[in-house]
Design a protein around this motif. Structure first.
Motif, PDB file in Angstrom:
ATOM      1  N   SER A 213       0.820  -1.216   0.000  1.00  0.00           N
ATOM      2  CA  SER A 213       0.000   0.000   0.000  1.00  0.00           C
ATOM      3  C   SER A 213       0.852   1.264   0.000  1.00  0.00           C
ATOM      4  O   SER A 213       0.371   2.340  -0.358  1.00  0.00           O
ATOM      5  N   GLY A 214       2.122   1.147   0.395  1.00  0.00           N
ATOM      6  CA  GLY A 214       3.007   2.302   0.297  1.00  0.00           C
ATOM      7  C   GLY A 214       3.187   2.734  -1.148  1.00  0.00           C
ATOM      8  O   GLY A 214       3.319   3.934  -1.449  1.00  0.00           O
ATOM      9  N   ILE A 215       3.182   1.754  -2.043  1.00  0.00           N
ATOM     10  CA  ILE A 215       3.250   2.057  -3.475  1.00  0.00           C
ATOM     11  C   ILE A 215       1.980   2.779  -3.910  1.00  0.00           C
ATOM     12  O   ILE A 215       2.030   3.744  -4.671  1.00  0.00           O
ATOM     13  N   ASP A 216       0.831   2.328  -3.399  1.00  0.00           N
ATOM     14  CA  ASP A 216      -0.434   2.978  -3.747  1.00  0.00           C
ATOM     15  C   ASP A 216      -0.469   4.426  -3.280  1.00  0.00           C
ATOM     16  O   ASP A 216      -0.949   5.306  -3.993  1.00  0.00           O
ATOM     17  N   VAL A 217       0.025   4.678  -2.071  1.00  0.00           N
ATOM     18  CA  VAL A 217       0.047   6.046  -1.551  1.00  0.00           C
ATOM     19  C   VAL A 217       0.937   6.928  -2.421  1.00  0.00           C
ATOM     20  O   VAL A 217       0.559   8.043  -2.793  1.00  0.00           O
ATOM     21  N   ALA A 218       2.123   6.422  -2.745  1.00  0.00           N
ATOM     22  CA  ALA A 218       3.035   7.202  -3.582  1.00  0.00           C
ATOM     23  C   ALA A 218       2.424   7.478  -4.954  1.00  0.00           C
ATOM     24  O   ALA A 218       2.539   8.590  -5.487  1.00  0.00           O
ATOM     25  N   LEU A 219       1.746   6.485  -5.539  1.00  0.00           N
ATOM     26  CA  LEU A 219       1.081   6.695  -6.824  1.00  0.00           C
ATOM     27  C   LEU A 219      -0.024   7.738  -6.714  1.00  0.00           C
ATOM     28  O   LEU A 219      -0.214   8.561  -7.620  1.00  0.00           O
ATOM     29  N   ALA A 220      -0.752   7.731  -5.583  1.00  0.00           N
ATOM     30  CA  ALA A 220      -1.806   8.731  -5.384  1.00  0.00           C
ATOM     31  C   ALA A 220      -1.217  10.132  -5.307  1.00  0.00           C
ATOM     32  O   ALA A 220      -1.786  11.102  -5.850  1.00  0.00           O
ATOM     33  N   LEU A 221      -0.060  10.277  -4.669  1.00  0.00           N
ATOM     34  CA  LEU A 221       0.577  11.586  -4.571  1.00  0.00           C
ATOM     35  C   LEU A 221       1.109  12.031  -5.933  1.00  0.00           C
ATOM     36  O   LEU A 221       1.019  13.217  -6.292  1.00  0.00           O
ATOM     37  N   VAL A 222       1.647  11.088  -6.693  1.00  0.00           N
ATOM     38  CA  VAL A 222       2.086  11.408  -8.055  1.00  0.00           C
ATOM     39  C   VAL A 222       0.898  11.860  -8.905  1.00  0.00           C
ATOM     40  O   VAL A 222       0.984  12.817  -9.683  1.00  0.00           O
ATOM     41  N   ARG A 223      -0.227  11.169  -8.735  1.00  0.00           N
ATOM     42  CA  ARG A 223      -1.437  11.561  -9.460  1.00  0.00           C
ATOM     43  C   ARG A 223      -1.861  12.980  -9.082  1.00  0.00           C
ATOM     44  O   ARG A 223      -2.243  13.773  -9.947  1.00  0.00           O
TER      45      ARG A 223
END
Length: 327
Positions: free
Chosen positions: A168-178
């Motif tokens: 989920s750390g990857i998901d959070v980082a992707l959300a911030l990139v988005r």
């Protein structure tokens, strides 16, 4: 926003590292930002330790630190977790390190048991938050002033995000990139990393791992195996209690203690997983709803909207597009 329209200002992303830190909580987000920089240079990722010295991660890998917690100009802070972090009293110096590093940051993300460290600073008081599902009961008891959301992949409350940890750390980082560079960039990063398209925070933590820790001789084992084998069957609470040979009240308690959710909620999540798999393989919304146990396409749409923040059709189309890109 396309990559050509994206702002050019560089943001410093500070990832806290310390002895025993979970490696994927560090490496996952760092890799997301590194891939995003290939699309549009935006992030300066630095690894920060309390004193600037190297640390040893959960795997034994030695991690270099670029700076101390007194680094200036930090935009985004990641506070990763560690295995066994909650098994002993928190080190006041470690909590103080989180407090110093996060002071003045624009965004903060705590992953897995990193949520406990952030909570110890008082920054989560009165906010919605989550952590790894195994730690939810302890998190709730330790911090009654936090609105704990036990079944979320990650929770965003203002400038602070807390997550279940691990992937989920990857998901959070992707959300911030988005947020920073747009959905097109986030999707490009996900495709390059061969990970799921950016998942919304409402995506459930519970999946196959929720069953794996239940022993073969445990009453719940027969129940979860029956649900997995035929999600569309009758899995009402009385029926499940009969399969487990326990009372309905005891069944509810067992689900709460062992899996961290209610029996009905668990059934819905397994059915949702089944529907997702069917949609990924090209089935229609109607077929996925019927065969996974939702009964009607309208019911499946409501569950998708609530849990994933998109429609079943949009979900199927996303995966079809990702498959075409990666083929």
């Amino acid at each position: 926003m396309s990559s050509t329209d994206a702002p050019t200002s560089i943001q410093t992303v500070a990832i806290l590292v310390y002895d025993g830190v979970t490696l994927i909580d560090v490496a996952g987000p760092a890799d997301v930002f590194a891939h995003a920089n290939r699309v549009h240079k935006r992030y300066d990722v630095v690894f920060v330790s309390a004193d600037g010295r190297p640390v040893t991660s959960s795997t034994g890998l030695r991690l270099h630190a670029d700076a101390t917690i007194n680094i200036d100009g930090v935009h985004t802070v990641f506070v990763p977790g560690a295995y066994g972090l909650t098994d002993k009293p928190f080190d006041p110096a470690q909590v103080d390190a989180v407090r110093v590093l996060t002071a003045g940051a624009t965004r903060i993300a705590a992953l897995c048991t990193g949520s406990f460290l952030l909570a110890e600073t008082g920054l989560l008081a009165g906010r919605k938050a989550t952590t790894h599902w195994r730690q939810i009961p302890r998190f709730t008891r330790a911090h009654p002033d936090i609105v704990v959301e036990p079944d979320a992949l990650y929770v965003r409350d203002g400038s602070i995000t807390t997550a279940a940890g691990i992937s989920s750390g990857i998901d959070v980082a992707l959300a911030l990139v988005r947020d920073d560079l747009g959905a097109e960039c986030a999707s490009a990063v996900a495709e390059a990393m061969v990970v799921f398209m950016p998942r919304p925070g409402r995506f459930s933590q519970f999946s196959a791992p929720s069953r794996q820790h239940i022993g073969q001789d445990h009453p719940l084992r027969r129940v979860v195996d029956a649900i997995a084998a035929d999600p569309g069957a009758d899995h009402s609470v009385p029926v499940m209690a009969g399969v487990a040979s326990v009372s309905t009240r005891q069944l509810t308690r067992l689900f709460h203690d062992e899996i961290g959710t209610t029996p009905a909620r668990y059934v819905e999540l397994v059915r949702l997983e089944n529907a997702q798999a069917m949609l990924q393989s090209g089935h229609t919304v109607e077929a996925a709803a019927r065969r996974s146990g939702f009964g009607s396409a309208d019911t499946l749409r409501r569950v998708f909207s609530t849990r994933l923040g998109l429609t079943p059709t949009a979900y199927r189309d996303q995966h079809a597009a990702a498959h075409r890109t990666q083929s």
